[in-house]
Write a protein that holds these residues in place. Structure first.
Motif, PDB file in Angstrom:
ATOM      1  N   HIS B 222       0.949  -1.263   0.090  1.00  0.00           N
ATOM      2  CA  HIS B 222      -0.061  -0.115  -0.107  1.00  0.00           C
ATOM      3  C   HIS B 222       0.929   1.199   0.135  1.00  0.00           C
ATOM      4  O   HIS B 222       0.734   2.129  -0.789  1.00  0.00           O
ATOM      5  CB  HIS B 222      -0.609   0.175   1.308  1.00  0.00           C
ATOM      6  CG  HIS B 222      -1.831   1.069   1.346  1.00  0.00           C
ATOM      7  ND1 HIS B 222      -2.966   1.367   0.516  1.00  0.00           N
ATOM      8  CD2 HIS B 222      -1.601   2.260   2.064  1.00  0.00           C
ATOM      9  CE1 HIS B 222      -3.539   2.415   0.894  1.00  0.00           C
ATOM     10  NE2 HIS B 222      -2.782   3.317   1.840  1.00  0.00           N
ATOM     11  N   THR B 226       0.984   4.481  -2.670  1.00  0.00           N
ATOM     12  CA  THR B 226       0.442   5.940  -2.350  1.00  0.00           C
ATOM     13  C   THR B 226       1.741   6.962  -2.155  1.00  0.00           C
ATOM     14  O   THR B 226       1.535   7.973  -2.340  1.00  0.00           O
ATOM     15  CB  THR B 226      -0.175   5.796  -1.045  1.00  0.00           C
ATOM     16  OG1 THR B 226       0.595   4.902  -0.067  1.00  0.00           O
ATOM     17  CG2 THR B 226      -1.366   5.078  -1.075  1.00  0.00           C
ATOM     18  N   TYR B 428      -3.926  -6.327   0.601  1.00  0.00           N
ATOM     19  CA  TYR B 428      -3.813  -5.155  -0.077  1.00  0.00           C
ATOM     20  C   TYR B 428      -5.014  -5.067  -1.027  1.00  0.00           C
ATOM     21  O   TYR B 428      -5.527  -3.863  -1.161  1.00  0.00           O
ATOM     22  CB  TYR B 428      -2.187  -5.214  -0.994  1.00  0.00           C
ATOM     23  CG  TYR B 428      -2.125  -4.284  -2.220  1.00  0.00           C
ATOM     24  CD1 TYR B 428      -1.947  -2.925  -2.180  1.00  0.00           C
ATOM     25  CD2 TYR B 428      -2.345  -4.805  -3.440  1.00  0.00           C
ATOM     26  CE1 TYR B 428      -1.918  -2.251  -3.267  1.00  0.00           C
ATOM     27  CE2 TYR B 428      -2.181  -4.036  -4.648  1.00  0.00           C
ATOM     28  CZ  TYR B 428      -1.859  -2.698  -4.492  1.00  0.00           C
ATOM     29  OH  TYR B 428      -1.949  -1.845  -5.491  1.00  0.00           O
ATOM     30  N   ARG B 431      -8.010  -4.095   0.902  1.00  0.00           N
ATOM     31  CA  ARG B 431      -7.962  -2.734   1.369  1.00  0.00           C
ATOM     32  C   ARG B 431      -8.518  -1.828   0.378  1.00  0.00           C
ATOM     33  O   ARG B 431      -9.304  -0.706   0.530  1.00  0.00           O
ATOM     34  CB  ARG B 431      -6.783  -2.626   1.974  1.00  0.00           C
ATOM     35  CG  ARG B 431      -6.551  -1.104   2.564  1.00  0.00           C
ATOM     36  CD  ARG B 431      -5.339  -0.953   3.336  1.00  0.00           C
ATOM     37  NE  ARG B 431      -4.956   0.231   3.495  1.00  0.00           N
ATOM     38  CZ  ARG B 431      -3.997   0.594   4.354  1.00  0.00           C
ATOM     39  NH1 ARG B 431      -2.801  -0.221   4.662  1.00  0.00           N
ATOM     40  NH2 ARG B 431      -3.709   1.917   4.583  1.00  0.00           N
ATOM     41  N   LYS B 432      -7.876  -1.976  -0.797  1.00  0.00           N
ATOM     42  CA  LYS B 432      -8.118  -1.185  -1.926  1.00  0.00           C
ATOM     43  C   LYS B 432      -9.600  -1.057  -2.251  1.00  0.00           C
ATOM     44  O   LYS B 432     -10.177  -0.114  -2.798  1.00  0.00           O
ATOM     45  CB  LYS B 432      -7.185  -1.706  -3.104  1.00  0.00           C
ATOM     46  CG  LYS B 432      -6.416  -0.526  -3.546  1.00  0.00           C
ATOM     47  CD  LYS B 432      -5.424  -1.205  -4.761  1.00  0.00           C
ATOM     48  CE  LYS B 432      -5.644  -0.437  -6.082  1.00  0.00           C
ATOM     49  NZ  LYS B 432      -5.268   0.974  -5.961  1.00  0.00           N
TER      50      LYS B 432
END
Lengths: 164, 506
Positions: B222, B226, B428, B431-432
């Motif tokens: 993540h 980002t 991951y 969560r996205k």
């Protein structure tokens, strides 16, 4: 975003069905004699709830797509970096039983710091050299947890003789 | 008075040279982990847990609690210096901390954050000490039916108060519970859910494997996504004059800080709420009750003090149900609980009776950790400014190596390392797609307790399902759980009614 949402929901349905098939190996119903549910009941019925909820998400995405559904799930610039790290991690783990944890981790660090992170050779070499030393002293010498050595096992015999 | 003598005995444990050194080490590590953008207390505890085998179990828990504590202080550092919250718990600190830094008052903002954290920590630790024994005494009356009802209540708080998509929340709870059943059936001992006939699944899926995967590997992936460019670090200079000035300004904010502390403590006890909502609520209250609400968001020191007292108080608050009832109040305390079970220290009321030395040692260590954290935090501010310049690629590489080796160490099976990588990628992606991860981890930790208590009750009551509602305590918990479960439905229905009322008027 919409496609990804559907793909993930669909995978969860698939996963739930896979869990349910496995759970069927044990009784999933009520056991009259002992009282209470059988050993497979907990995973089976919870997987079913999971599948139903994922189905609900699918249904919702068909009926009323969200406003932000046009935004792409993956940013093409960054997805390549994430995928590269994930692949490098998998290669490293695959290499551990063969070439040993130390070789695998050194190769991983060189790739990550020098190739992926574009750091100087000085920084790369300092970190690549000090990390295995720390890992050896911490895990093997202090905690007596032996990391896999693979082919490099013979190289460690003199070290074992010194420390143990 | 008995409590004070127990606490005094606890200090005898926590002030031993080893434990004192451990508290200082843990707080310092926690401060840095919390200060690093992307890494919060939960990531720190997940990654460091395998390394704690080096000390005895009771000291290991003190170390992890100190990291948890330090990370709460540290979160403010990057909120102020980078404008990026060091952890989600420090989001509200950026609102006024960042403008202060941009106006050249970064040092003052950091002092305010540290002092506020200290006040929040101290008030909440005192509350913790007062509530711990009565709550543990109450919990002594719990049978399996109450345990089941309480776990159910913990999960329904995610549905009712979590704020995430309800379907996705339920999916994550179920997934965690199903993964917790992998291995051998608790009652009959038969193997179940042995995927692909891999022998590694016979021992089940450890909470640590999931936590390192989701909060270690997943978090790194993540972060890679980002953080495209290195952030700008605002320089912070600290003078004694500024320090004195900061203390004087904080002295006027007792009302805000006490409100934040009490609010944080009680919100922190709820599994689904915790430090992030508590700090946002405290910020909101400080702003609405302020005489000059328009100054908030432009660098008002009160806007730093309110969320920082609340998030520290919440971290202590979430330890209370974990230690006394065995129900964690946050993902980080879920990991602490998992660690304690792993070391044979079963949290819950019996711990207070069987291991009073450990319990009171841990509680008193929170007092020492608080003092250590405020002192180290202020002393190390120049070091943080330097450490935050560390490129993400170096940090991520080190975290990944620790995930691999740390994941291997407890069980010494490559099977677990592969699972970590798998959970990392899955976590991951989930969560996205806005699936909440906290209920997943909590469900895996609490799953065995939930299933065991459910089936034990039914076996004892000859399959009578009404047993759960007939007992007064468990009935109350079930009723509360039902309330939390229908809460979002009610909101939904009311929302629709409102829409229908509005539509004809248009």
């Amino acid at each position: 975003m919409l496609t990804a949402d559907r793909v993930i929901a669909l995978s969860i349905v698939g996963l739930s069905v896979y869990f349910m098939l496995h759970a069927l190996a044990l009784p999933i119903g009520w056991e009259g004699s002992t009282g209470g549910p059988g050993g497979g009941a907990f995973p089976f019925w919870l997987s079913l709830v999971m599948a139903l909820c994922a189905g609900g998400i699918l249904l919702r995405s068909v009926q009323a797509p969200r406003e932000n559904s046009e935004a792409p799930f993956f940013d093409p610039d960054t997805v390549r970096a994430v995928a590269a790290v994930a692949v490098a991690l998998a290669v490293t783990i695959a290499l551990i039983p063969l070439a040993g944890a130390y070789v695998a981790i050194i190769l991983f660090l060189i790739w990550y710091l020098r190739v992926f992170g574009r750091h100087s050779w000085t920084l790369t070499l300092i970190l690549t050299a000090s990390t295995p030393v720390f890992l050896f002293l911490f895990f093997e010498v202090t905690l007596k947890i032996l990391l896999p050595k693979g082919w490099t096992e013979p190289l460690f015999l003199p070290l074992y003789a010194t420390f143990f | 008075m008995e409590m004070l003598s127990l606490l005094a005995d606890g200090f005898a444990t926590s002030l031993s040279p080893l434990n004192l050194a451990i508290v200082i080490l843990g707080v310092t590590a926690g401060l840095f982990i919390g200060a690093m953008p992307g890494l919060g207390s939960v990531n720190g505890v997940a990654i460091v847990l395998p390394l704690t085998f080096i000390v005895p179990p009771s000291s290991a828990i003190i170390l992890l609690a100190a990291i948890y504590y330090g990370a709460m202080y540290g979160g403010a550092v990057s909120s102020v210096l980078l404008g990026i919250p060091g952890a989600s718990t420090a989001v509200a600190t950026t609102f006024d901390g960042r403008p202060m830094a941009q106006r050249g008052k970064a040092g003052l903002a950091l002092i305010a954050a540290a002092v506020a954290s200290f006040v929040g920590g101290t008030i909440s630790v005192v509350l913790f000490t007062i509530f711990a024994v009565p709550l543990a005494d109450l919990a002594l009356a719990f049978g399996p039916a109450e345990e089941f009802a309480l776990v159910l209540l913990a999960f329904t708080t995610f549905v009712g108060l979590g704020g995430d998509d309800i379907l996705k929340t339920i999916i994550m709870i179920c997934l965690g519970l199903v993964l917790s059943t992998v291995g051998l059936d608790l009652i009959s001992g038969q193997p179940r859910l042995i995927f692909g006939d891999l022998p590694g699944f016979y021992s089940g899926i450890s909470f640590l494997v999931l936590a390192i995967g989701v909060y270690g590997v997943g978090e790194v992936l993540h972060t890679i996504e980002t953080s495209k460019s290195a952030p700008q670090v605002t320089p912070a200079k600290l003078t004694f004059r500024e320090f004195g000035d900061g203390l004087r300004q904080m002295n006027r904010l007792w009302k805000t800080m006490s409100v934040g502390s009490f609010l944080g403590f009680f919100v922190g006890m709820l599994p689904a709420a915790g430090a992030t909502p508590a700090s946002l609520m405290a910020y909101g209250i400080a702003k609405t009750t302020s005489k000059r609400p328009e100054t908030f968001g432009t660098g008002n020191i009160e806007g730093v003090a309110a969320p920082e007292t609340a998030n520290n108080a919440a971290s202590t608050g979430s330890l209370l149900p974990m230690l006394t009832l065995g129900i964690p109040g946050s993902p980080t305390t879920a990991l602490l609980l998992g660690g304690m079970v792993m070391w044979g220290l079963m949290p819950g009321p019996m711990l207070f009776i069987e291991q009073p030395d450990f319990v009171w040692g841990l509680i008193s260590s929170l007092y020492t950790a608080n003092f250590a954290a405020v002192a180290i935090n202020i002393a190390l501010i120049p070091l943080f400014v330097w450490a935050l310049r560390m490129p993400f690629t170096v940090l991520c590489a080190m975290v990944l190596v620790l995930c691999i080796v740390g994941g291997f160490a407890p069980s010494q099976k490559m099977h677990d390392v592969w699972l970590i990588a798998g959970f990392g990628v899955a976590g991951y992606l989930l969560r996205k797609a806005d699936y909440p991860l906290a209920p997943l981890v909590l469900a895996l930790v609490l799953g065995p307790l939930m299933e065991k208590s459910f089936r034990q009750t039914l076996i004892a009551e000859q399959g009578n399902l009404l047993a759960f509602v007939e007992r007064p305590l468990s009935g109350t918990f079930i009723a509360l759980a039902a309330l939390f479960f229908v809460l979002p439905l009610l909101k939904h229905v009311r929302g629709k009614e409102k829409k229908q009322v509005v539509t004809p008027a248009e």
